[in-house]
Design an enzyme around this catalytic site. Sequence first.
Site, PDB file in Angstrom:
ATOM      1  CB  SER A  98     -21.149 -44.133  31.728  1.00 41.25           C
ATOM      2  OG  SER A  98     -19.888 -44.627  32.075  1.00 41.25           O
ATOM      3  CB  THR A 203     -22.572 -46.012  38.000  1.00 38.25           C
ATOM      4  OG1 THR A 203     -23.640 -45.626  37.176  1.00 38.25           O
ATOM      5  CG2 THR A 203     -22.337 -45.075  39.263  1.00 38.25           C
ATOM      6  CB  THR A 221     -23.771 -42.306  37.214  1.00 37.84           C
ATOM      7  OG1 THR A 221     -23.957 -43.118  36.028  1.00 37.84           O
ATOM      8  CG2 THR A 221     -25.299 -41.901  37.581  1.00 37.84           C
ATOM      9  NE  ARG A 231     -32.816 -43.402  34.608  1.00 35.69           N
ATOM     10  CZ  ARG A 231     -31.877 -43.906  34.904  1.00 35.69           C
ATOM     11  NH1 ARG A 231     -30.708 -43.156  35.149  1.00 35.69           N
ATOM     12  NH2 ARG A 231     -31.814 -45.117  35.141  1.00 35.69           N
ATOM     13  CB  VAL A 232     -33.288 -39.367  39.260  1.00 30.79           C
ATOM     14  CG1 VAL A 232     -32.534 -39.799  40.573  1.00 30.79           C
ATOM     15  CG2 VAL A 232     -33.382 -37.678  38.985  1.00 30.79           C
ATOM     16  N   GLY A 233     -31.720 -42.194  38.386  1.00 31.09           N
ATOM     17  CA  GLY A 233     -31.564 -43.642  38.678  1.00 31.09           C
ATOM     18  C   GLY A 233     -31.250 -43.970  40.012  1.00 31.09           C
ATOM     19  CG  ASP A 234     -28.885 -47.211  40.598  1.00 31.82           C
ATOM     20  OD1 ASP A 234     -28.764 -46.680  39.692  1.00 31.82           O
ATOM     21  OD2 ASP A 234     -27.830 -47.792  41.047  1.00 31.82           O
ATOM     22  CB  THR A 254     -22.482 -50.083  38.339  1.00 30.23           C
ATOM     23  OG1 THR A 254     -22.465 -49.890  37.110  1.00 30.23           O
ATOM     24  CG2 THR A 254     -21.744 -51.377  38.691  1.00 30.23           C
ATOM     25  N   GLY A 255     -25.489 -50.448  36.926  1.00 34.22           N
ATOM     26  CA  GLY A 255     -26.128 -51.122  35.940  1.00 34.22           C
ATOM     27  C   GLY A 255     -27.571 -50.394  35.851  1.00 34.22           C
ATOM     28  N   GLY A 257     -30.494 -48.642  36.490  1.00 32.95           N
ATOM     29  CA  GLY A 257     -30.878 -48.050  37.824  1.00 32.95           C
ATOM     30  C   GLY A 257     -32.193 -48.355  38.349  1.00 32.95           C
TER      31      GLY A 257
END
Length: 344
Positions: A98, A203, A221, A231-234, A254-255, A257
Amino acid sequence: MINPSAADPSFNRRRFLGTVANASLGSALLAAASGCRTSTGGAAPARAGSTLPLIVSTWPFGKPANEKALQVLQAGGGRLDAIVDGISVTEHDLSVSSVGAGGDPNAEGVVSLDACIMDGPTHKCGSVAAVEGILPVIGLARAVMEKTRHVMLVGDGARRFALANGFKDTDLLTEAARRRWQEWKARQTGGQPASAPPDSHDTIAMVILGSDGQLAGGCSTSGLSYKLPGRVGDSPIIGSGLYVDNDVGAAGATGVGENILRFCGTFQVVELMRAGASPAEACAETIRRIQRKHPAGTDLAINFLAIDRRGRFGAAGTGDGFPYAVTYPGYSEVLKSVAVPARA
Ligand code: SD4
């Protein structure tokens, strides 16, 4: 130096979490699970200056990363060197599916990485998102911070900046990750939106309080497995996956996003610490605030960790909570965060 996820191939995060009973904030009970010391209170006692530098990061794979960061600091390196070298350990660990090389790819089979770094004293930060074929992206985020007048570069622009600045083109898709992706792809039915396995997001977020009392943090991450391309997360978003305020403290996330990004999660954690909350309380209260926006029982799958300027640290996660690594001279352990179950 034991990394439970690397050292024990049967280590499974869900199983680990399943072994630990829910706990409420303030409990002092210590228990052992899956070879990790678990601190169900989450809020550690205040640490004196002699226990600095203090390094805290997400998941059991954060432990060897913390230990590398401590080594760098003890050898006279700076806090940003420690963040980059520490997180690079995880980015290069092929057993971590990950983060970095070995990370699960997006829905098209391409590994796409996100990272950011933030320095307390200067309040400067750098970030990269949706970068392909570059390692370490935490180092790339630092290069954006130090070599450009920007905060964030994404996609092909970030990749070209990397290549122009000495980063090498690297094949990040391992055979194991490719196989997992092919199996996932074979399970997809036509027309259905791509869904990822529930356990497909871990992450590394790392925060440091140096012996000089200065803070820094970093986050890296490969994001949610089989995410939509682009796609972009947090994680690379300052104030969502990571936030550092040198007057107050630092927090990482983490988690899933999407459930952090919408709430500026780590910014909230730091602001709650500014208002007087301990790191663990700030993490737990941020989760509760987010839960209040959701129907009861929603599995948000989000986790925060934090440290403050006084050297206190803590963490909280939804469901059973999550394991996080804490390291300072003479001490390096994986602890269990406070658990914040969904509202009844
Ligand atoms: C993301 N927050 O891209 C990251 C994934 C993650 O623990 O943290 N996993 O949504």
